[in-house]
Design an enzyme around this catalytic site. Structure first.
Site, short mmCIF file in Angstrom:
data_model
loop_
_atom_site.label_atom_id
_atom_site.label_comp_id
_atom_site.label_asym_id
_atom_site.label_seq_id
_atom_site.Cartn_x
_atom_site.Cartn_y
_atom_site.Cartn_z
N TYR A 116 0.85 -1.20 0.00
CA TYR A 116 0.00 0.00 0.00
C TYR A 116 0.88 1.24 0.00
O TYR A 116 1.90 1.31 0.70
CB TYR A 116 -0.91 0.03 1.22
CG TYR A 116 -1.65 1.36 1.36
CD1 TYR A 116 -2.84 1.57 0.68
CD2 TYR A 116 -1.13 2.40 2.13
CE1 TYR A 116 -3.50 2.78 0.76
CE2 TYR A 116 -1.78 3.61 2.22
CZ TYR A 116 -2.97 3.80 1.53
OH TYR A 116 -3.61 5.01 1.61
N GLU A 172 -3.43 7.81 -3.90
CA GLU A 172 -3.31 6.49 -3.31
C GLU A 172 -3.06 5.45 -4.39
O GLU A 172 -3.67 5.48 -5.45
CB GLU A 172 -4.61 6.17 -2.56
CG GLU A 172 -4.61 4.87 -1.78
CD GLU A 172 -5.90 4.69 -1.01
OE1 GLU A 172 -5.89 4.79 0.22
OE2 GLU A 172 -6.95 4.46 -1.66
#
Length: 394
Positions: A108, A196
């Site tokens: 992530y 993101e």
């Protein structure tokens, strides 16, 4: 403002980020052709403004162009339900056809504003491909955090620390560092509120790709980014929120049944809090501003009435800059226009205080509509909760 995954990837690509090859389409036939161009094996990805698409069946691997066509036909037009869309789901109008890459590891990577420090913060985790909010709640130590000086940008020692924390070495660490730097630069240059990559993918031979991408932008900065404004997809946004933006109203749709119209963000937050205190649920955040015109007030009230979940309305106005009589006339005018199509039976609780309050109350008293008038916030909230409960048959 939000944009689609394929748009976010196009933006990241401008800053040198490695993203898989692919193209977006709105037809199943084109999906087959794109898949063939990509080598005959691809991933079909629904394009909506929500995460968790894979869990809802919106992301599938196709082994052949024919399979890509069949999957695209299945996904296009479906109401895709994810944890972020709510039970009603979101209609899929486009799909991204992307090359299928072999995955060895999913990480992530994201950047947003740390409101405590007032600085951008890079977040990274080995738990990629998962709901990062759940990871942060269950194991906060699993999230690496590095704050960035916006004038200096991300520094080499910070990149080394992030890669070390992710367990990356060699060429993989070098590629990951370049991707992190690209993400930070894109975030800064576009006045983003969130950038993101989930997951940031590592292939079996150690190459790094942004397998997914999400970017949100600060609406207040969009006057500097006309090219980004053109990416806005109104069909993906709540219809009531789009209408509110046309009148310069600060409106956010919520899940409750008490519509709120307030002037001032602080008072709006306090109004929602006191509704909750008395056992109710606000249906929206709506700040008409300190100098709202009568036309804007009419539009605001129309938006509240048009929300099918709203069973009662609470209007809470403190007239500092805004005049309470102007607000009152806007509300009465909106009710008169609505009544032309049939009587409005929804209960409306009004609490006015401040500039021209006596005139504002007189306007309400002389109106044909039977307003529920309250002197204090607490009594207004109590009456609104009771009215919504009665209207809902609870």
């Amino acid at each position: 403002m939000k944009i689609h995954e394929h748009q976010a990837k196009d933006l990241l690509r401008r800053f040198g980020a490695p993203v898989p090859q692919g193209r977006v389409t709105d037809t199943a036939d084109a999906a087959s052709n794109i898949c063939e161009e990509l080598g005959g094996r691809c991933v079909v990805k629904a394009q909506i403004h929500a995460g968790g698409r894979g869990k809802g069946g919106g992301v599938k691997v196709a082994g052949t162009p024919e399979e890509a066509e069949a999957i695209a036909s299945e996904i296009l037009g479906m109401q895709l339900v994810t944890p972020q869309t709510g039970p009603e789901g979101q209609e899929v109008k486009k799909v991204l056809i992307e090359e299928a890459l072999d995955i060895d590891q999913e990480l992530y990577l994201g950047i947003t504003l740390d409101r405590k420090s007032g600085l951008p913060v890079i977040m990274a985790s080995k738990a990629g491909g998962m709901d990062i909010e759940e990871v942060a709640a269950e194991d906060p130590d699993a999230i690496l955090r590095v704050t960035v000086n916006p004038f200096l940008g991300v520094q080499p020692f910070q990149l080394r620390a992030l890669c070390s924390g992710l367990g990356l070495t060699g060429k993989t660490a070098k590629q990951a560092s370049d991707l992190i730097r690209s993400l930070v630069e894109a975030y800064m240059a576009s006045d983003a509120s969130l950038a993101e990559i989930n997951p940031m993918m590592i292939t079996p031979n150690g190459d790094v790709y942004a397998l997914d991408a999400k970017m949100n932008f600060d609406d207040n900065a969009m006057f500097r980014h006309k090219d980004l404004v053109e990416l806005r997809d109104l069909a993906e946004e709540n219809e009531l929120e789009v209408r509110a933006s046309e009148y310069g109203l600060n409106y956010i749709k919520l899940d409750g049944n008490i519509g709120c119209m307030v002037n001032g963000a602080g008072l709006a937050m306090a109004t929602m809090d006191i509704i909750k205190l008395y056992g109710g649920d606000p249906a929206n955040f709506l700040d008409v501003g300190g100098s709202a015109s009568q036309e804007a007030v009419k539009a605001a009230f129309q938006i509240l009435i048009d929300d099918p979940s709203v069973k009662a309305v609470m209007i809470n106005i403190f007239g500092g800059i805004a005049r309470t009589d102007r607000i009152a006339r806007g509300v009465v005018g909106a009710l008169e226009e609505l009544s032309a199509d049939g009587p409005v039976t929804m209960p409306v609780v009004v609490r006015l205080e401040g500039t021209n309050v006596e005139e504002g109350r007189r306007v309400l008293e002389e109106a044909d509509f039977d307003f529920i008038v309250a002197d204090q916030m607490a009594s207004a909230a109590e009456k609104a909760v009771a009215a919504a409960s009665a209207a809902s048959g609870a």
